[in-house]
Design an enzyme around this catalytic site. Structure first.
Site, mmCIF file in Angstrom:
data_model
loop_
_atom_site.group_PDB
_atom_site.id
_atom_site.type_symbol
_atom_site.label_atom_id
_atom_site.label_comp_id
_atom_site.label_asym_id
_atom_site.label_seq_id
_atom_site.Cartn_x
_atom_site.Cartn_y
_atom_site.Cartn_z
ATOM 1 N N ARG A 1 -14.421 12.973 6.209
ATOM 2 C CA ARG A 1 -13.143 13.622 6.535
ATOM 3 C C ARG A 1 -12.710 14.543 5.406
ATOM 4 O O ARG A 1 -12.181 15.643 5.634
ATOM 5 C CB ARG A 1 -12.055 12.555 6.775
ATOM 6 C CG ARG A 1 -12.209 11.845 8.105
ATOM 7 C CD ARG A 1 -11.339 10.606 8.154
ATOM 8 N NE ARG A 1 -9.939 10.902 8.003
ATOM 9 C CZ ARG A 1 -9.028 10.078 7.483
ATOM 10 N NH1 ARG A 1 -9.385 8.881 7.079
ATOM 11 N NH2 ARG A 1 -7.777 10.435 7.374
ATOM 12 N N SER B 1 -7.590 4.086 8.917
ATOM 13 C CA SER B 1 -8.225 3.999 7.599
ATOM 14 C C SER B 1 -7.438 3.034 6.702
ATOM 15 O O SER B 1 -8.002 2.115 6.093
ATOM 16 C CB SER B 1 -8.272 5.408 6.983
ATOM 17 O OG SER B 1 -8.484 5.361 5.605
ATOM 18 N N LYS C 1 -8.397 -1.365 5.934
ATOM 19 C CA LYS C 1 -8.569 -1.898 4.569
ATOM 20 C C LYS C 1 -7.529 -2.980 4.268
ATOM 21 O O LYS C 1 -7.830 -3.998 3.655
ATOM 22 C CB LYS C 1 -8.462 -0.760 3.544
ATOM 23 C CG LYS C 1 -9.690 0.139 3.568
ATOM 24 C CD LYS C 1 -9.562 1.325 2.633
ATOM 25 C CE LYS C 1 -8.564 2.324 3.131
ATOM 26 N NZ LYS C 1 -8.651 3.652 2.611
ATOM 27 N N HIS D 1 0.848 -1.192 0.000
ATOM 28 C CA HIS D 1 0.000 0.000 0.000
ATOM 29 C C HIS D 1 0.881 1.238 0.000
ATOM 30 O O HIS D 1 1.896 1.285 0.684
ATOM 31 C CB HIS D 1 -0.883 0.008 1.259
ATOM 32 C CG HIS D 1 -1.805 1.189 1.303
ATOM 33 N ND1 HIS D 1 -3.013 1.195 0.639
ATOM 34 C CD2 HIS D 1 -1.695 2.390 1.892
ATOM 35 C CE1 HIS D 1 -3.601 2.362 0.830
ATOM 36 N NE2 HIS D 1 -2.820 3.101 1.591
ATOM 37 N N ASP E 1 -14.975 2.882 6.586
ATOM 38 C CA ASP E 1 -13.968 3.798 6.034
ATOM 39 C C ASP E 1 -14.549 4.616 4.874
ATOM 40 O O ASP E 1 -14.224 5.785 4.725
ATOM 41 C CB ASP E 1 -12.722 3.038 5.565
ATOM 42 C CG ASP E 1 -11.656 4.016 5.078
ATOM 43 O OD1 ASP E 1 -11.198 4.840 5.906
ATOM 44 O OD2 ASP E 1 -11.318 4.002 3.882
#
Ligand code: URA
Length: 430
Positions: free
Chosen positions: A168, A183, A187, A82, A161
């Protein structure tokens, strides 16, 4: 329980219990708490932070708000990667195929770009015919068959999320360490991989502006992974300037294709080899990280990564396998240098925003993108440019904003002194 009491506690820095956090998140997902109350709590979190334990409870509540992908019936160790987001960040396009070509099994769920940052899904979707909508069975079958799939998150993966991030985004509460880490990690943990490599960017084009903040975010995410019995490694990498030379969806795919055919750019090669080296080592294919790097280096050079890329895009429906004549724009405009010298700075944020204004990215979630437009740097940091020579090329179609030229010039700083190039990966935290 009352939402207002939870807001008051965080406002007064009184730690919340697991029960309170789970209740708050579940009630929000079920539409029993209003956006204005959750916004107020998010702002309290931004201002006061959360303890590590509260951040874990938040991550867990978010993770349990929807489905988890179970990859345990697939053989071997599954790796995932990620990035916290950047400009010109096409690492996943190279790293996924490179990891699979090097013996790893890569099951990756990616996101879309927002604002000045690009997203892997948009880049992949710029390839004609390619789909990122793989249901769980197809996703797992592809991972089983070719050891590689990159797909979009299904609707019910961490719904908390989806709601929280959208809120947000419009309430000035994106930039908070516990909110970003929960967050991302909710995931990643829901995606089912055993090993999670985190490319944590710092600098002008990143959420985290300094190495120190990127390190703190990394440490938190690694802790969250450990709390869920998973292994995470963070690669702190530079996002002061764009990664590679291309910014824009098809332009970045083409740069990734070139990289997998041994044509660089060096920073993209370096970061891909570094992360894949770790993945190969952590997948227990070799005994040392250096052996892992060597395998990765070899597979980038010998065409195996590119073969794996072609296999992946074919499995996901791509109707092309030749990237000549891939990009079509109405105009390519050079930006001539106003003076000669060594390029000292290319501000990633400014270039990302300019590419977005050309249509390469979206300001709001619902905006559409133009896959062909973007920016290609003619020189990277440390290279010498002659006066009048192109600093970069603007690939444009219809979208244009008169501020783009001045903005792009303002992104550059050129000096008479030689510049020492910095390594793209500054630090690795385990
Ligand atoms: N990326 C995410 O997925 N979440 C954040 O909060 C920030 C970046």
């Amino acid at each position: 329980m009352r939402a207002v009491d939870i807001i008051e506690k965080t406002k007064n820095k009184i730690p919340l219990t697991e029960e309170e956090i789970t209740w708050f998140i579940n009630e929000y997902v079920n539409n029993n708490i209003k956006d204005y109350q959750v916004s107020s709590w998010l702002m309290a979190v931004c201002l006061n932070g959360l303890t590590d334990t509260e951040t874990y409870y938040l991550t867990k509540a978010m993770l349990n708000s929807g489905d988890r992908i179970d990859l345990s019936d697939l053989p071997g160790i599954k790796v995932d990667k990620h990035s916290t987001g950047g400009v010109g960040d096409k690492v996943s396009l190279v790293l996924g195929p490179l990891a699979a070509a090097s013996g790893c099994t890569m099951a990756k769920l990616s996101g879309r770009g927002l604002g000045h940052t690009g997203g892997t899904l948009d880049k992949l979707e710029s390839i004609p015919g390619l789909t990122i909508s793989l249901d769980e069975d197809r996703f797992k079958k592809q991972v089983k068959d070719i050891h590689l799939a990159i797909a979009g998150q299904t609707q019910n993966l961490v719904p908390a999320d989806k709601k929280l991030y959208a809120l947000r985004d419009v309430t000035g509460t994106v930039n908070s360490l516990p909110l970003i880490s929960s967050s991302i990690m909710s995931k990643k943990l829901a995606s089912g991989a055993d090993i999670i490599c985190l490319d944590v960017k710092y600098g002008s084009g990143a959420f985290m502006k300094t190495i120190e903040d990127a390190s703190k975010l990394s440490e938190m995410m690694i802790k969250l992974a450990k709390m869920d019995n998973k292994k995470a490694v963070a690669f702190i990498s530079d996002m002061e300037c764009p990664l590679g030379r291309a910014i824009g969806n098809k332009l970045e795919v083409l740069e990734a294709v070139n990289c997998m055919n041994g044509k660089g750019p060096k920073d993209l090669e370096d970061i891909s080899i570094e992360i894949v080296g770790y993945m190969v080592y952590l997948s227990k294919i070799v005994d040392t990280i250096e052996d892992g790097r060597n395998i990765a280096r070899e597979n980038l050079k010998n065409g195996n990564a590119y073969k794996k890329f072609l296999e992946m895009i074919k499995a996901q429906g791509a109707t092309i396998s030749d990237f000549n004549d891939f990009i079509h724009v109405k105009e390519i405009i050079p930006l001539p240098a106003k003076k000669c010298g060594y390029i000292e700075k290319i501000d990633a944020l400014t270039l990302g925003v300019s590419a977005m204004k050309l249509g390469a990215g979206r300001e709001r979630k619902e905006d559409s993108i133009d896959p062909d437009v973007g920016i290609v740097l003619n020189h990277q940091i440390g290279e010498y440019v002659e006066k009048g020579e192109a600093l970069l090329y603007i690939y444009k179609n219809d979208k244009w904003d008169d501020s783009i030229i001045d903005d792009l010039y303002s992104a550059y700083s050129i000096t008479k002194n030689k510049i020492k190039p910095v390594d793209v990966v500054s630090k690795i935290i385990e």
